[in-house]
Write an enzyme that holds these catalytic residues in place. Structure first.
Site, short mmCIF file in Angstrom:
data_model
loop_
_atom_site.label_atom_id
_atom_site.label_comp_id
_atom_site.label_asym_id
_atom_site.label_seq_id
_atom_site.Cartn_x
_atom_site.Cartn_y
_atom_site.Cartn_z
N SER A 39 76.00 -69.65 -46.73
CA SER A 39 75.21 -68.41 -46.75
C SER A 39 74.94 -67.97 -48.17
CB SER A 39 75.95 -67.32 -46.00
OG SER A 39 77.25 -67.18 -46.50
N HIS B 166 70.57 -72.48 -42.60
CA HIS B 166 71.46 -71.32 -42.51
C HIS B 166 71.31 -70.65 -41.14
CE1 HIS B 166 72.69 -67.08 -43.95
NE2 HIS B 166 73.75 -67.75 -43.56
N GLU C 201 67.36 -70.23 -41.21
CA GLU C 201 66.65 -70.29 -42.50
C GLU C 201 66.70 -71.74 -42.98
OE1 GLU C 201 67.15 -66.08 -44.74
OE2 GLU C 201 69.02 -67.21 -44.61
N ASN D 88 70.27 -62.57 -46.31
CA ASN D 88 71.36 -61.93 -47.05
C ASN D 88 70.87 -61.21 -48.31
OD1 ASN D 88 73.45 -62.34 -45.29
ND2 ASN D 88 73.99 -64.33 -46.13
N1 3HC Z 1 77.85 -67.04 -26.60
C1 3HC Z 1 77.22 -66.81 -25.45
N2 3HC Z 1 76.81 -65.59 -25.05
C2 3HC Z 1 77.10 -64.57 -25.85
C3 3HC Z 1 77.78 -64.72 -27.09
C4 3HC Z 1 78.16 -66.03 -27.45
N3 3HC Z 1 78.81 -66.30 -28.59
N4 3HC Z 1 77.90 -63.51 -27.68
C5 3HC Z 1 77.32 -62.63 -26.85
N5 3HC Z 1 76.84 -63.24 -25.76
C6 3HC Z 1 76.11 -62.67 -24.63
C7 3HC Z 1 77.01 -61.84 -23.74
O1 3HC Z 1 77.65 -62.64 -22.76
C8 3HC Z 1 76.02 -60.88 -23.10
O2 3HC Z 1 75.36 -61.54 -22.03
P1 3HC Z 1 74.74 -60.69 -20.78
O3 3HC Z 1 73.66 -59.84 -21.35
O4 3HC Z 1 74.23 -61.75 -19.87
O5 3HC Z 1 75.90 -59.90 -20.25
C9 3HC Z 1 74.99 -60.68 -24.20
O6 3HC Z 1 75.16 -61.73 -25.13
C10 3HC Z 1 75.19 -59.38 -24.93
O7 3HC Z 1 76.53 -59.34 -25.42
P2 3HC Z 1 77.44 -58.04 -25.38
O8 3HC Z 1 77.07 -57.19 -24.18
O9 3HC Z 1 78.85 -58.48 -25.53
O10 3HC Z 1 77.11 -57.25 -26.71
P3 3HC Z 1 75.72 -56.96 -27.42
O11 3HC Z 1 74.68 -56.54 -26.45
O12 3HC Z 1 76.05 -56.04 -28.55
O13 3HC Z 1 75.27 -58.35 -28.03
C11 3HC Z 1 75.29 -59.54 -30.08
C12 3HC Z 1 76.10 -59.06 -28.87
C13 3HC Z 1 74.29 -60.61 -29.65
C14 3HC Z 1 76.29 -60.14 -31.05
C15 3HC Z 1 74.53 -58.31 -30.70
O14 3HC Z 1 75.41 -57.23 -30.88
C16 3HC Z 1 73.86 -58.61 -32.02
O15 3HC Z 1 72.81 -59.21 -32.07
N6 3HC Z 1 74.51 -58.16 -33.13
C17 3HC Z 1 74.02 -58.40 -34.47
C18 3HC Z 1 74.51 -59.74 -34.93
C19 3HC Z 1 73.99 -60.07 -36.29
O16 3HC Z 1 73.32 -59.30 -36.97
N7 3HC Z 1 74.32 -61.30 -36.71
C20 3HC Z 1 73.94 -61.78 -38.02
C21 3HC Z 1 75.08 -61.54 -38.95
S1 3HC Z 1 74.65 -62.03 -40.58
C22 3HC Z 1 75.02 -63.65 -40.63
O17 3HC Z 1 75.48 -64.26 -39.69
C23 3HC Z 1 74.70 -64.31 -41.92
C24 3HC Z 1 75.94 -64.69 -42.66
O18 3HC Z 1 75.52 -65.48 -43.74
C25 3HC Z 1 76.73 -63.54 -43.17
#
Ligand code: 3HC
Length: 298
Positions: free
Chosen positions: A123, A144, A156, A194
Site C-alpha cells: 500500500s 493494490h 489499483e 491512500n
Molecule cells: N467476506 C464475505 N462477506 C463479507 C465480508 C468478507 N470478508 N465482510 C463483510 N461481508 C458481508 C457480510 O456478510 C454482509 O453480507 P449481507 O449483506 O449479505 O448480510 C455484508 O458484507 C455487509 O457486512 P456487515 O453487515 O458486517 O457490515 P457493513 O455493512 O458495514 O459492511 C464492509 C462491511 C463491507 C467492510 C463496509 O463496512 C465497508 O465497506 N467499510 C469500508 C471498508 C474500507 O474502506 N476499506 C478500505 C480500507 S483502506 C485499504 O484497505 C487500503 C490499505 O492500503 C490501507
C-alpha cells in the site's frame, strides 16, 4: 499473455482475500506461506468468507454452494516456493517491510518462469525499489487491493517507469477478470486512494485531539453526513493503526508535508500495542466485537 495460474505470497488478511477472489474467478491458485499454521489460519478465513457469500446468495452478488466448492478445489496452499514455478502471475502480500520483500523477490525471481508477471500488493512501499530486487523490471507492477478483498470492488494497477505496456494492459484485464474495477495509477506514494484517504484519516485524529468531537460523534458525522460505510476512527481500527502509522512514515518521508505526518495520539496508540480490531483495542474496545466501546484519550 494468457493468465491461468496465479501465485499468492502470504496467506494473511490480504493474501487470503486475493487468493479467494482469484479462485472464485476461475483461476488455479497456489498460496505460499512460511509455515503450515499460517496457511491453516488463512484457509479458515477463506472458508468463513465464502460461506458468508453463499448465505448472501448469487442474486445479491454472493455465490452458490457449487461455486464455493469449485473455488476451493482450485485453491492450494504450499510452504515450498518451487510450487509457484509455473505461475503466470505472482501477487505478493507479505509483511510491509522493504528488506523482507526484496529478499523474497530475489528468491522468487530465481524460481518462477521468466515470463511470469510479478505484482506487489504493497500500500505504500515504493514499487520501483521492490522491482530492482528482480531481473524482470518490465514485468513488475503493483496490484493494490482493499480490505476486505472479497467485498471491495477496487484494484489499483500501478505502473512504474519500467513496466512494459503489454504487461500493464494484461494486468488491467486480469483485474477485470477478478471481478474488480481496475484504476490506472503510477508509482507515487499512496497511489490514488491512500494519497487522499490517509490525510483524511489523520485529520480525523487531529480533530479528536483538538476536541472538535468525541470518537463516536466524529464517526457518526462522517457516516451520516457523507454516506461513508464507516466513520474514520472505526476505519482506522479496521485498517490497523500500526499499518496506518507505517504508511504515514513512508508518505511523510517522501513529501515532507504535515498532512502526511502521524498525530501524537496515533503514535501513542501504536506504542501501547493498541492496533485496532486485530488486537481487540484501538480507538474502540472490541471485547464485545458487535458492540465496540469508544476509548477516552483526551
Ligand atoms: N467476506 C464475505 N462477506 C463479507 C465480508 C468478507 N470478508 N465482510 C463483510 N461481508 C458481508 C457480510 O456478510 C454482509 O453480507 P449481507 O449483506 O449479505 O448480510 C455484508 O458484507 C455487509 O457486512 P456487515 O453487515 O458486517 O457490515 P457493513 O455493512 O458495514 O459492511 C464492509 C462491511 C463491507 C467492510 C463496509 O463496512 C465497508 O465497506 N467499510 C469500508 C471498508 C474500507 O474502506 N476499506 C478500505 C480500507 S483502506 C485499504 O484497505 C487500503 C490499505 O492500503 C490501507
Amino acid at each position: 499473455m494468457d493468465i491461468k495460474k496465479v501465485g499468492v505470497l502470504g496467506c494473511g488478511l490480504m493474501g487470503s482475500g486475493i487468493a479467494q477472489v482469484a479462485a472464485t474467478a476461475g483461476f488455479d491458485v497456489v498460496v505460499l506461506e512460511q509455515d503450515q499454521k499460517f496457511l491453516d489460519k488463512g484457509f479458515a478465513g477463506i472458508e468463513k468468507s465464502l460461506s458468508r457469500l453463499v448465505e448472501r446468495g448469487p442474486e445479491k452478488g454472493g455465490l452458490t454452494a457449487e461455486q464455493k466448492s469449485q473455488a476451493q478445489s482450485r485453491l492450494k496452499g504450499t510452504t515450498n516456493m518451487r510450487d509457484l514455478a509455473d505461475c503466470d502471475i505472482v501477487i505478493e502480500a507479505i509483511i510491509e517491510n522493504v528488506e523482507e520483500k526484496r529478499k523474497t523477490y530475489a528468491q522468487l525471481d530465481a524460481t518462477v518462469k521468466k515470463d511470469a508477471i510479478f505484482a506487489t500488493n504493497t500500500s505504500s512501499i515504493c514499487v520501483t525499489e521492490l522491482m530492482t530486487a528482480t531481473k524482470r523490471p518490465e514485468r513488475f507492477i503493483g496490484l493494490h487491493f482493499f480490505n476486505p478483498v472479497p467485498m471491495m470492488k477496487l484494484v489499483e494497477v500501478v505502473k512504474t517507469i519500467a513496466t512494459a505496456d503489454d504487461v500493464y494492459e494484461t494486468a488491467i484485464a486480469f483485474g477485470t477478470k477478478l471481478g474488480k474495477v481496475p484504476v490506472r495509477t503510477v508509482d507515487k506514494p499512496g497511489f490514488i486512494v491512500n494519497r487522499l484517504l490517509v490525510p483524511y484519516l489523520l485529520d480525523a485524529i487531529r480533530a479528536y485531539e483538538e476536541g472538535v468531537g468525541s470518537i463516536t460523534d466524529i464517526d457518526e458525522a462522517m457516516k451520516l453526513g457523507c454516506g461513508h460505510p464507516m466513520g474514520p476512527l472505526t476505519l482506522l481500527d479496521f485498517v490497523g493503526l500500526d499499518t496506518t502509522y507505517y504508511i504515514t512514515h513512508v508518505m511523510y518521508d517522501e513529501f515532507k508535508e504535515r498532512r502526511f505526518a502521524a498525530p501524537p495520539l496515533l503514535k501513542r496508540l501504536v506504542l501501547a500495542g493498541w492496533y485496532g480490531r486485530k488486537t481487540g483495542k484501538g480507538f474502540y474496545d472490541y471485547t464485545d466485537p458487535k458492540n465496540p466501546v469508544p476509548g477516552k484519550f483526551v
